[in-house]
Scaffold this motif. Structure first.
Motif: not given
Length: 123
Positions: A20-23, A75-81
């Protein structure tokens, strides 16, 4: 209007993985804030999962995801693996921030939430 936007949800088989990504959007200076991931399954309370500070230090809140879920950021997103998914991981996943640059010891009130992305783990 500043906002957080999640993406990457979908249907995955048990044992599978999903990222998942969060931007940030709308002028949010995303890289200045700690970002947390939460989830809410149908009929259950919202659960805080992990947090990552502005500097990239991660904090895991939920024992149920330890060793399976990891959080990272650029720099542009937070990821949830998410790995080794089970049907119990089925939920809507949200990213959020309390507009601080560090992660609290326990998940607290958040000032900004995304709209969520649905993850369904099923065969």
């Amino acid at each position: 209007q500043v906002q957080l936007v999640e993406s990457g949800g979908g249907l995955v088989q048990p044992g599978g993985s999903l990222r998942l990504s969060c931007a940030g959007a709308g002028g949010l200076i995303f890289e200045y804030y700690a970002i947390s991931w939460f989830r809410q399954a149908p009929g259950k309370e919202r659960e805080g999962l992990l947090c990552i500070s502005m500097n990239g230090d991660g904090t895991t809140y939920a024992d149920s995801v330890k060793g399976r879920f990891t959080i990272s950021r650029d720099e542009t997103k937070v990821s949830l693996q998410m790995n080794s998914l089970t049907p119990e991981d089925t939920a809507t996943y949200y990213c959020a921030t309390d507009m601080l640059d560090y992660c609290s010891d326990v998940p607290g009130p958040m000032d900004l939430w995304g709209k969520g992305t649905l993850v369904t783990v099923s065969s």
